[in-house]
Scaffold this motif. Sequence first.
Motif, PDB file in Angstrom:
ATOM      1  N   GLN A 194      -1.578  18.363 -13.114  1.00  0.00           N
ATOM      2  CA  GLN A 194      -0.698  19.012 -13.596  1.00  0.00           C
ATOM      3  C   GLN A 194       1.449  18.641 -12.942  1.00  0.00           C
ATOM      4  O   GLN A 194       2.111  18.277 -13.498  1.00  0.00           O
ATOM      5  N   ALA A 195       1.019  17.846 -11.661  1.00  0.00           N
ATOM      6  CA  ALA A 195       2.139  17.014 -11.001  1.00  0.00           C
ATOM      7  C   ALA A 195       2.418  16.300 -12.024  1.00  0.00           C
ATOM      8  O   ALA A 195       3.956  15.569 -12.493  1.00  0.00           O
ATOM      9  N   HIS A 196       1.890  15.480 -12.759  1.00  0.00           N
ATOM     10  CA  HIS A 196       2.338  14.183 -13.323  1.00  0.00           C
ATOM     11  C   HIS A 196       2.162  14.322 -14.320  1.00  0.00           C
ATOM     12  O   HIS A 196       2.736  13.635 -15.918  1.00  0.00           O
ATOM     13  N   GLY A 197       2.072  15.233 -14.964  1.00  0.00           N
ATOM     14  CA  GLY A 197       2.733  16.052 -16.991  1.00  0.00           C
ATOM     15  C   GLY A 197       1.711  15.759 -17.252  1.00  0.00           C
ATOM     16  O   GLY A 197       1.659  14.582 -18.632  1.00  0.00           O
ATOM     17  N   ILE A 198      -0.081  15.933 -17.172  1.00  0.00           N
ATOM     18  CA  ILE A 198      -0.722  15.112 -18.250  1.00  0.00           C
ATOM     19  C   ILE A 198      -1.634  16.822 -18.460  1.00  0.00           C
ATOM     20  O   ILE A 198      -1.550  17.729 -17.556  1.00  0.00           O
ATOM     21  N   ASN A 199      -1.618  16.539 -19.743  1.00  0.00           N
ATOM     22  CA  ASN A 199      -2.456  17.792 -20.176  1.00  0.00           C
ATOM     23  C   ASN A 199      -3.667  17.822 -19.767  1.00  0.00           C
ATOM     24  O   ASN A 199      -4.744  16.507 -20.487  1.00  0.00           O
ATOM     25  N   PRO A 200      -4.261  18.088 -19.498  1.00  0.00           N
ATOM     26  CA  PRO A 200      -5.632  18.642 -18.738  1.00  0.00           C
ATOM     27  C   PRO A 200      -7.077  18.246 -19.960  1.00  0.00           C
ATOM     28  O   PRO A 200      -7.840  18.163 -19.607  1.00  0.00           O
ATOM     29  N   THR A 221       0.653  -1.317  -0.075  1.00  0.00           N
ATOM     30  CA  THR A 221      -0.179   0.471  -0.288  1.00  0.00           C
ATOM     31  C   THR A 221       1.082   1.460   0.167  1.00  0.00           C
ATOM     32  O   THR A 221       2.519   1.484   0.020  1.00  0.00           O
ATOM     33  N   LYS A 222       0.229   2.737  -0.148  1.00  0.00           N
ATOM     34  CA  LYS A 222       0.817   3.566   0.320  1.00  0.00           C
ATOM     35  C   LYS A 222       2.206   4.521  -1.336  1.00  0.00           C
ATOM     36  O   LYS A 222       2.974   4.600  -0.693  1.00  0.00           O
ATOM     37  N   TRP A 223       1.970   3.710  -2.339  1.00  0.00           N
ATOM     38  CA  TRP A 223       3.857   4.176  -3.341  1.00  0.00           C
ATOM     39  C   TRP A 223       3.845   5.346  -3.439  1.00  0.00           C
ATOM     40  O   TRP A 223       2.790   7.090  -2.673  1.00  0.00           O
ATOM     41  N   ASP A 224       4.500   5.320  -3.734  1.00  0.00           N
ATOM     42  CA  ASP A 224       4.710   7.259  -4.177  1.00  0.00           C
ATOM     43  C   ASP A 224       4.328   7.655  -5.397  1.00  0.00           C
ATOM     44  O   ASP A 224       3.632   6.703  -6.012  1.00  0.00           O
ATOM     45  N   HIS A 225       3.800   8.488  -4.666  1.00  0.00           N
ATOM     46  CA  HIS A 225       2.519   8.813  -5.642  1.00  0.00           C
ATOM     47  C   HIS A 225       2.631   9.563  -7.268  1.00  0.00           C
ATOM     48  O   HIS A 225       1.794   8.798  -8.595  1.00  0.00           O
ATOM     49  N   GLY A 226       4.443   9.794  -7.388  1.00  0.00           N
ATOM     50  CA  GLY A 226       5.081   9.698  -8.864  1.00  0.00           C
ATOM     51  C   GLY A 226       5.256   8.860  -9.889  1.00  0.00           C
ATOM     52  O   GLY A 226       4.941   9.096 -10.905  1.00  0.00           O
ATOM     53  N   VAL A 227       4.795   7.634  -9.139  1.00  0.00           N
ATOM     54  CA  VAL A 227       4.445   6.685  -9.621  1.00  0.00           C
ATOM     55  C   VAL A 227       4.005   5.544  -9.888  1.00  0.00           C
ATOM     56  O   VAL A 227       3.368   4.556 -10.410  1.00  0.00           O
ATOM     57  N   VAL A 228       2.527   6.547  -9.775  1.00  0.00           N
ATOM     58  CA  VAL A 228       1.552   6.117  -9.892  1.00  0.00           C
ATOM     59  C   VAL A 228       0.474   6.919 -10.749  1.00  0.00           C
ATOM     60  O   VAL A 228       0.502   7.711 -11.557  1.00  0.00           O
ATOM     61  N   PRO A 229      -0.238   6.424 -11.320  1.00  0.00           N
ATOM     62  CA  PRO A 229      -1.007   7.346 -12.835  1.00  0.00           C
ATOM     63  C   PRO A 229      -1.837   8.579 -11.671  1.00  0.00           C
ATOM     64  O   PRO A 229      -2.242   7.788 -10.104  1.00  0.00           O
TER      65      PRO A 229
END
Length: 341
Positions: A282-288, A232-240
Amino acid sequence: MDTDNRINSWQPPALADPARYLKLTENPWFNLLVDLQDIITRGTAAFWKKRGIGTVHLPVTTGSISSPNGLGSDSMPVRIQMDGHETYLADSMQFHLELCCRMKPQGVYYLMPSFRGEDWDTTHLCQFMHSEVEINGGLHDAMALAESYIRSLCNAILAEQAEPVLNAAGGLSHLEELASGKLELKEITFDKAADLLREKPGLIQSTKYGRHLTREGERELIKTIGPFVWVTKWDHGVVPFYQALDKDGHKALNADLLFGCGEVIGCGERHVDHLATLEAMQAHGINPELYEWYTNMKQQCPKRTAGFGMGVERFLMWVLNHDDIRDLQILPRRNGFELTP
C-alpha cells in the motif's frame, strides 16, 4: 607490464562488428571468459553445497515481477506475449526462491538469466546472469554469506586462471587481497553516506519518496571509504516493497555491496508475514491482487528469510579490471535489436 600491449592483445572485437561472432574462437578475451564462466558455475555449486543449500530450476517467465513499476523500482520489466497471454521475463526469481525456502529451510539458490527493460550501457545489461540465494535468517546472515561467496570465487579463479587474468586485468592484487580474507569490507548506513557526499552535486538523487545513490555517488564512496563498501538501511520508499523495515519502521533492512563499477550485490531481509507485506504494498502503490499468491504464502507460512543477488558480469568486470560490461557477454543481447547469432 606494458598496459598498452595488454589492452591491444586482449581487446574484444567491437560490438558493432557484424562478423564479431566469427572472431570469438581466436580471441583470448573470450576464451578466458568461457573459462571464468565455468569457474563461476562450478564454484557457486561447490560453495552452496558445503553449506547444505541446494539449487532449484525455475522458469524464465513470471507474472510476479520483483522490480514492479511502483516506488522503489530501479528497473523496467520486460513484458511479453505467449499464446495470447501477457506475462513477463524474469527480472529476478527472488519471490520463487522465498517459496522454495519454505520447502528447504536451509536455503535455496539459482544461477540463471535475468531480463531488464532499460537499454544497456557500460555498467548495465538488458540480459545478465544472476546468482541469487534465499536463506533462513536475517540481513547480516545474508551479508556474511555474500562476503564468503565472493572470496571463494576469487580463490577459485586464482587457483585455475591466474595467469590469463593477469594478462587481461594487468594485475592480481585486487583478487589476492579479497581472497586472503584480510581485507575488511566496510559498512556505512545510507544516512551517513549521504552526509559524506552532500557537498558534491550529482552523487545523491532525491525524490519525494527518498534518496538514491547515483552511479557517480557509488564510485565516490568506493574512492573515499575503500574498495568494498556495504551501504545499509536505505530510505524504504526507494527500495522495492518486499524489503523489511528496521525496528524503527523508517529504514529498509537492505544493503548494497559496492565495488568495481558500483553496486554488484544487492542484499535484503524480507517481511515475515502477509500483514507487513500488504502494508508495504500500500505504501509503495502496488496492487496487492498482482501478488495474491505471495501474500497467501506469507499468511500460511510466515518466515524470516533474507537473501542476496549478484550480477555475474559486474563481478567479472571487476575481476578483469574492465570498463565496459557489454564485453562480458560472449553473445550480446540488446533489447529492440536483432543480434546474430
